[in-house]
Design an enzyme around this catalytic site. Structure first.
Site, PDB file in Angstrom:
ATOM      1  N   HIS A 116      39.634  13.013 -10.568  1.00  0.00           N
ATOM      2  CA  HIS A 116      40.457  13.456 -11.689  1.00  0.00           C
ATOM      3  C   HIS A 116      39.711  13.158 -12.986  1.00  0.00           C
ATOM      4  O   HIS A 116      38.890  12.234 -13.063  1.00  0.00           O
ATOM      5  CB  HIS A 116      41.780  12.688 -11.640  1.00  0.00           C
ATOM      6  CG  HIS A 116      42.833  13.152 -12.573  1.00  0.00           C
ATOM      7  ND1 HIS A 116      42.819  12.856 -13.925  1.00  0.00           N
ATOM      8  CD2 HIS A 116      43.972  13.873 -12.368  1.00  0.00           C
ATOM      9  CE1 HIS A 116      43.888  13.365 -14.496  1.00  0.00           C
ATOM     10  NE2 HIS A 116      44.606  13.996 -13.576  1.00  0.00           N
ATOM     11  N   ASP A 192      41.453   4.324  -7.560  1.00  0.00           N
ATOM     12  CA  ASP A 192      42.436   5.163  -8.243  1.00  0.00           C
ATOM     13  C   ASP A 192      43.464   5.572  -7.193  1.00  0.00           C
ATOM     14  O   ASP A 192      43.244   6.484  -6.404  1.00  0.00           O
ATOM     15  CB  ASP A 192      41.747   6.385  -8.850  1.00  0.00           C
ATOM     16  CG  ASP A 192      42.735   7.377  -9.465  1.00  0.00           C
ATOM     17  OD1 ASP A 192      43.954   7.119  -9.405  1.00  0.00           O
ATOM     18  OD2 ASP A 192      42.290   8.411  -9.988  1.00  0.00           O
ATOM     19  N   GLN A 195      47.586   9.023  -6.575  1.00  0.00           N
ATOM     20  CA  GLN A 195      48.163  10.006  -5.662  1.00  0.00           C
ATOM     21  C   GLN A 195      48.550   9.420  -4.312  1.00  0.00           C
ATOM     22  O   GLN A 195      49.214  10.087  -3.522  1.00  0.00           O
ATOM     23  CB  GLN A 195      47.175  11.158  -5.445  1.00  0.00           C
ATOM     24  CG  GLN A 195      47.039  12.085  -6.620  1.00  0.00           C
ATOM     25  CD  GLN A 195      48.305  12.871  -6.912  1.00  0.00           C
ATOM     26  OE1 GLN A 195      49.114  13.139  -6.032  1.00  0.00           O
ATOM     27  NE2 GLN A 195      48.495  13.224  -8.180  1.00  0.00           N
ATOM     28  N   LYS A 218      54.167   8.771 -10.812  1.00  0.00           N
ATOM     29  CA  LYS A 218      53.852   9.327  -9.492  1.00  0.00           C
ATOM     30  C   LYS A 218      54.689   8.686  -8.386  1.00  0.00           C
ATOM     31  O   LYS A 218      54.662   9.154  -7.243  1.00  0.00           O
ATOM     32  CB  LYS A 218      52.375   9.102  -9.162  1.00  0.00           C
ATOM     33  CG  LYS A 218      51.383   9.588 -10.200  1.00  0.00           C
ATOM     34  CD  LYS A 218      51.253  11.075 -10.256  1.00  0.00           C
ATOM     35  CE  LYS A 218      50.066  11.460 -11.151  1.00  0.00           C
ATOM     36  NZ  LYS A 218      49.962  12.924 -11.339  1.00  0.00           N
ATOM     37  N   CYS A 359      43.122  19.200 -13.597  1.00  0.00           N
ATOM     38  CA  CYS A 359      42.385  18.054 -14.156  1.00  0.00           C
ATOM     39  C   CYS A 359      41.162  17.685 -13.321  1.00  0.00           C
ATOM     40  O   CYS A 359      40.681  16.549 -13.361  1.00  0.00           O
ATOM     41  CB  CYS A 359      43.291  16.835 -14.318  1.00  0.00           C
ATOM     42  SG  CYS A 359      44.573  17.036 -15.570  1.00  0.00           S
TER      43      CYS A 359
END
Length: 403
Positions: A116, A192, A195, A218, A359
């Site tokens: 991203h 990260d 998600q 999220k 993104c």
């Protein structure tokens, strides 16, 4: 899992006499009533400052913030509550590490080619400090390639910063293996997890993760909330990213005494209501269970993928098997613009998806792809909504190609 739909009143809304179908969960998840109620209680019952005051409102707020921190600690398996830093989002967490990590000229940071923008741009900004931003390729279906990773990993890499699950295709990287390989050459790892935090089992201690970031929006939590996890010793070795109120224990006109973690990273008055809402969100998710969430979203994606496979010219980004993509179905239809397709789904059937380059412009631009349409499912979606998506896509394809 449809028994949870009632916890999300927005799904009862009708526009133009038709129900809404929200399939943009990879962008922003919906919020259950318990989260909204937790935020409201702060404003209606104890709107005081966390950690700064000793009156009734302040004490109640501090207790609620401490409870939220402990809930997040349990949710990710951290060893200590002070390893949980509350921020605005994943982006701020990555920028914090990028700007406080002890870089030296000649160091390198290693990322994948499907990151991203939030895990791309902060590292590009380090070039003026002599830090190389190195990219390793994934496979054509965006899945992780260990050989390519190892080829780019050497002693100059001081930090590996990679996604856990991709917002582009939904693939999940073997983060435990990545961490072990990185530690073998002395590199730290920033995960990260924006998600993956909703549906993947994550235990930062078992993984031996050095840093991990995710966003509240999220995981059914409020927008403008996020979390940075870091090992105690590593966080204590970093200077503040922002300086101001609550980051110090004392000041003179010429010097300051830094507060301990996490306070030194939570500068200024925080979004106390949002943090409390985030605590309510992760508590709710622990009660629902990640295993059940993962099974439901995968089943919905399998049904949608099967329906899409019957459309001529449909191309799925990522592995063909839905089980390898979690809740994400990102696709193109030959001869149809992604923007037009998204708009028509919304206008004709209230089906809300996302279009564009998601993104991850770098990945699309490297392949000269103009964009795609992404449907992303969550556990409160239904098979009826999947059926409507497939029928509407078929109708649109038939109308435009025949016309």
């Amino acid at each position: 899992m449809n028994r949870y739909r009632g916890d999300f009143p927005v799904l009862e809304r009708r526009i133009g006499g038709r129900p809404v179908v929200y399939l943009d969960n990879a962008c922003v998840s919906l919020r259950p009533t318990v989260v909204v109620d937790a935020i409201s209680r702060y404003y209606l019952e104890h709107p005081g400052c966390h950690g700064r005051t000793d009156h009734h409102f302040g004490r109640e707020t501090t207790r609620a913030i401490d409870q939220a921190r402990r809930r997040v600690q349990r949710y990710i398996g951290a060893g200590h509550p002070e390893e949980i830093v509350f921020l605005r989002n994943t982006t701020e967490g990555i920028n914090l590490i990028a700007n406080t990590f002890p870089w030296r000229s000649g160091d390198a940071v290693l990322c994948s080619d499907v990151e991203h923008n939030s895990n791309l741009l902060p590292w590009q900004g380090l070039r003026h400090r002599g830090v190389e931003h190195r990219i390793f390729p994934t496979r054509p279906d965006t899945s992780f390639d260990m050989d390519a990773f190892r080829e780019h990993l050497d002693g100059t890499v001081k930090l590996v910063s990679v996604l856990h699950s991709s917002n582009l295709s939904g693939v999940t990287f073997p983060i435990g293996d990545i961490i072990r390989e990185a530690h073998r050459v002395g590199a730290r790892v920033l995960v990260d997890a924006a998600q993956s935090m909703l549906h993947q089992d994550i235990d930062v201690v078992a993984l031996d993760a050095d840093f991990l970031v995710f966003s509240g929006h999220k995981v059914l939590g409020p927008s403008g909330t996020g979390v940075l996890y870091g090992k105690q010793d590593l966080l204590r070795s970093l200077p503040p990213f922002l300086r101001g109120g609550e980051t110090v224990t004392d000041t003179t006109y010429h010097a300051a005494t830094l507060a301990d973690i996490p306070d030194r990273f939570e500068a200024g008055l925080q979004d106390d209501a949002g943090v409390i809402g985030l605590g309510a969100a992760v508590q709710y998710l622990m009660e629902v269970g990640k295993k059940a969430i993962r099974a439901e979203t995968t089943a919905l994606n399998e049904a949608a993928t099967a329906g899409l496979s019957g459309l001529d010219g449909a191309l799925v980004i990522g592995p063909p098997e839905a089980a390898a993509r979690g809740g994400i179905l990102n696709f193109t239809l030959a001869g149809m613009n992604d923007g037009d397709l998204s708009r028509l789904l919304n206008e004709n059937a209230n089906i809300m998806v996302r279009q564009g380059k998601h993104c991850v412009h770098s990945w699309y631009n490297a392949r000269s792809l103009p964009g795609s349409v992404r449907a992303s499912f969550s556990f409160y979606n239904s098979q009826d909504e999947v059926d409507l998506l497939v029928r509407t896509l078929r109708d649109l394809v038939r109308f435009f190609r025949v016309g």
